[in-house]
Scaffold this active site. Structure first.
Site, PDB file in Angstrom:
ATOM      1  N   LYS A   1       0.795  -1.227   0.000  1.00 56.56           N
ATOM      2  CA  LYS A   1       0.000   0.000   0.000  1.00 56.56           C
ATOM      3  C   LYS A   1       0.833   1.285   0.000  1.00 56.56           C
ATOM      4  O   LYS A   1       0.379   2.331  -0.482  1.00 56.56           O
ATOM      5  CB  LYS A   1      -0.934   0.002   1.198  1.00 56.56           C
ATOM      6  CG  LYS A   1      -2.092  -0.971   1.117  1.00 56.56           C
ATOM      7  CD  LYS A   1      -3.175  -0.465   0.199  1.00 56.56           C
ATOM      8  CE  LYS A   1      -4.457  -1.258   0.324  1.00 56.56           C
ATOM      9  NZ  LYS A   1      -5.533  -0.713  -0.534  1.00 56.56           N
TER      10      LYS A   1
ATOM     11  N   SER B   1       0.846 -10.001  -0.790  1.00 58.95           N
ATOM     12  CA  SER B   1       0.600  -8.558  -0.713  1.00 58.95           C
ATOM     13  C   SER B   1       0.837  -7.931   0.655  1.00 58.95           C
ATOM     14  O   SER B   1       1.035  -6.716   0.745  1.00 58.95           O
ATOM     15  CB  SER B   1      -0.834  -8.253  -1.159  1.00 58.95           C
ATOM     16  OG  SER B   1      -1.768  -8.942  -0.348  1.00 58.95           O
TER      17      SER B   1
END
Length: 349
Positions: free
Chosen positions: A84, A335
């Site tokens: 992110k 991720s």
């Protein structure tokens, strides 16, 4: 789960479009694809060495289970523990001086909150984060630790979104969407550019999907560079908003979600992410919580990698046998690794 259509001409869409246009980049209307591989390359130059160039590690033992050469793109080792931060840095870099002076507000269950808080602190920008009351305590504490003003509000993502928009107006803050923003996606696309640099030949990339920001960035970077590579998305059965959107033919909202992959529990598909998934993603499959938990265990014991539920989703898809991967070179995007100790204990037991 009830599916609620997101009307493209609704007041909600007009409000979000206006908010996105507060930044320094142009945003297309719903249904259009607003960024290209050139934007990902520009983002890479813009954010530079402020992010880790995360390793691409082979996973021989796990790959042998499906007869494939398997690699993990380890965004769990990224700053703040997930991919992110790439998009957050790029988005903040594109704010004009007036917007930077006012500050930003966002909504997140955790990873985007931490990333934007860290990036905002680095840029000297005031950051407010609205998180649902069900958010992980570890992620709430981490967001505060990075300097964010954390507002806990509502039991659902939609409640938190509504409150973030209210605060944007009340405090004159720029709303930074956690996924439905071209600058955010271009930043996430830098992970795709790294994969292209790290592996000369590969056949498939598997990417977890929440609202679609990560796969939106990676799919554009991969497909516009090597169109023959297959890009697959994966969602948990308990939060399959993009799968339901593709089936419906338009972005939808979910009024309830339940999954151990809280990082993938986006309440809606994005107006900007949906058309990218529709155009560039070759298939999107679902995995259940048991498959995700199994992948978390396998990553820990076989690959020595700690993943949160969202981070393990791509590996779960690989191990599920639901994709035609035998004999191929496969990249699974890990991720994120921000997982509570209590969740790890639960998975191991």
């Amino acid at each position: 789960m009830a599916i609620v259509p997101q009307e493209p001409d609704s007041e909600r869409h007009e409000e979000h479009t206006e908010e996105r246009q507060r930044g320094a980049h142009e945003t297309p209307g719903a249904g259009e694809i607003g960024h290209t591989i050139k934007d990902a390359r520009a983002a890479r130059e813009r954010i530079g060495d402020r992010v880790h160039h995360t390793p691409l590690l082979s996973a021989t033992r796990l790959g042998a289970r499906i007869g494939a050469a398997l690699y993990h793109k380890c965004e769990s080792l990224q700053k703040t523990g997930s991919f992110k931060v790439r998009g957050a840095l790029n988005r903040l870099a594109l704010l004009d001086e007036a917007a930077r002076a006012r500050g930003v507000v966002t909504v997140s269950a955790g990873n985007h909150a931490q990333a934007l808080a860290w990036a905002a602190r680095d840029a000297g920008v005031r950051c407010t984060v609205v998180m649902p009351t069900t958010a992980s305590r570890t992620k709430v504490d981490a967001s505060r630790g990075y300097g964010a003003d954390v507002v806990l509000y509502g039991a659902s993502g939609m409640d938190a979104f509504a409150r973030a928009h209210e605060l944007s107006v009340e405090r004159s803050l720029t709303f930074v969407h956690p996924f439905d923003d071209d600058a955010i996606m271009a930043g996430q696309g830098t992970a795709g550019l790294e994969i292209l640099d790290q592996l000369d030949e590969f056949d498939d990339v598997i990417v977890p999907i929440g609202g679609g920001g990560l796969i939106g960035g990676i799919a554009v970077a991969i497909k516009e560079s090597r169109p023959s590579v297959k890009v697959y998305g994966v969602e948990p059965t308990g939060a399959a908003v993009m799968r339901k959107s593709l089936d419906a033919g338009y972005p939808v909202r979910l009024d309830a979600m339940k999954t151990i992959a809280d990082g993938l529990a986006a309440p809606m598909a994005g107006d900007l992410t949906y058309p990218i998934v529709k155009k560039y993603v070759d298939d999107l499959i679902l995995v259940d919580d048991e498959e995700i938990a199994d992948a978390m265990r396998e990553l820990l014991f076989s690959a020595k990698l700690l993943a949160e539920g969202a981070g393990a989703a791509a590996t779960a898809a690989v191990l599920s046998g639901k994709l035609p991967l035998a004999g191929r070179r496969v990249v699974a995007v890990l991720s994120g690794g921000n997982v509570d100790a209590s969740r790890v204990k639960e998975i191991l037991q």
